[in-house]
Structure formats: C-alpha cells, structure tokens
Motif scaffolding. Structure first.
Motif, PDB file in Angstrom:
ATOM      1  N   TYR A   1       0.968  -0.623   0.543  1.00 51.99           N
ATOM      2  CA  TYR A   1       0.293  -0.007   0.206  1.00 51.99           C
ATOM      3  C   TYR A   1       0.908   1.172   0.533  1.00 51.99           C
ATOM      4  O   TYR A   1       2.384   1.201   0.469  1.00 51.99           O
ATOM      5  CB  TYR A   1      -0.916  -0.253   1.036  1.00 51.99           C
TER       6      TYR A   1
ATOM      7  N   ALA B   1      -5.469   5.823  -0.313  1.00 47.66           N
ATOM      8  CA  ALA B   1      -4.961   4.859   0.243  1.00 47.66           C
ATOM      9  C   ALA B   1      -4.930   4.207  -1.454  1.00 47.66           C
ATOM     10  O   ALA B   1      -6.153   3.966  -1.476  1.00 47.66           O
ATOM     11  CB  ALA B   1      -5.337   3.863   1.266  1.00 47.66           C
TER      12      ALA B   1
ATOM     13  N   LEU C   1      -1.068   3.816   7.714  1.00 53.09           N
ATOM     14  CA  LEU C   1      -1.513   4.647   7.246  1.00 53.09           C
ATOM     15  C   LEU C   1      -1.695   5.783   8.098  1.00 53.09           C
ATOM     16  O   LEU C   1      -2.609   6.315   6.855  1.00 53.09           O
ATOM     17  CB  LEU C   1      -2.576   3.019   6.793  1.00 53.09           C
TER      18      LEU C   1
END
Length: 120
Positions: free
Chosen positions: A26, A38, A99
């Motif tokens: 990612y 994302a 993230l």
C-alpha cells in the motif's frame, strides 16, 4: 510480517481453514501534507487460487480496507466462512498506525458516510 507499505501473512492449510500466503502492498497518493487516496495491491495465493487485485480508497474511508480485501477474496471465489485471514492484530495494528501516519489521520476525524456505504 510487517514493514511500512507492506504486509505478508501466511498459514498452512489445516482442518477447516485454507492455506494461504497473501501480500498487501500500500501507499498514499496526493499532496504530501494532505494525501487523498490510499492505494492497495493484494496478491498471493489462497488454497492454490491466485489472487491479484488492486484498489484505491479515499482517505476518510481507507481504514475500512479489510472489508475491501474481504470483497476481493470473495470475488476470486475464496471461501469466507472463516474471517481468519486478516484478523491478526499483531500484524495489522502497525499497518493501521502506519496508514494513519501516512494519511495524516486524526482521531475523531469525520467520515463521509455516503462514501463509506458506496465503497463497502
């Protein structure tokens, strides 16, 4: 195994559970101070079925990526009667934190409910 931008999970087949080796890569896209997307690449193998899928999610709903992974696996015919493939908090807690850092996410930040329902 986790490192920023990359997660690998593996498990040999056992009674009632398929064997798998899955990789989730990612990254985020958009302005450095306020990334908007994302982007995820799920690839590997589950019960000898090849998985290779990519998807992007808007920053406010990106933390719901496990639901999208579940949809990807279902689309490829992976039996989902057990939600064990992505339930290892020891691996995913650092991923969520990375993230959140990359997206500059803040606790309590609002989520567009319509977008969440559309992408679910």
């Amino acid at each position: 195994m986790f490192r920023p931008g990359h997660v690998e999970v593996s498990r040999p087949a056992s009674k009632g559970f398929p064997g798998y080796h899955l990789v989730l890569d990612y990254h985020v896209e958009g302005p450095e101070q306020q990334p908007e997307w994302a982007c995820f690449h799920l690839h590997g193998e589950v019960d000898r079925m090849t998985i290779d899928d990519q998807f992007s999610m808007h920053r406010d709903v990106a933390f719901n990526f496990l639901q999208r992974i579940r949809q990807c696996l279902h689309k490829h015919g992976v039996p989902l009667h057990h939600d064990v493939l992505f339930g290892f908090h020891g691996i995913y807690d650092p991923l969520f934190e990375d993230l959140r850092r990359q997206l500059h996410g803040m606790p309590g930040e609002s989520v567009d409910l319509e977008r969440l329902l559309r992408e679910a």
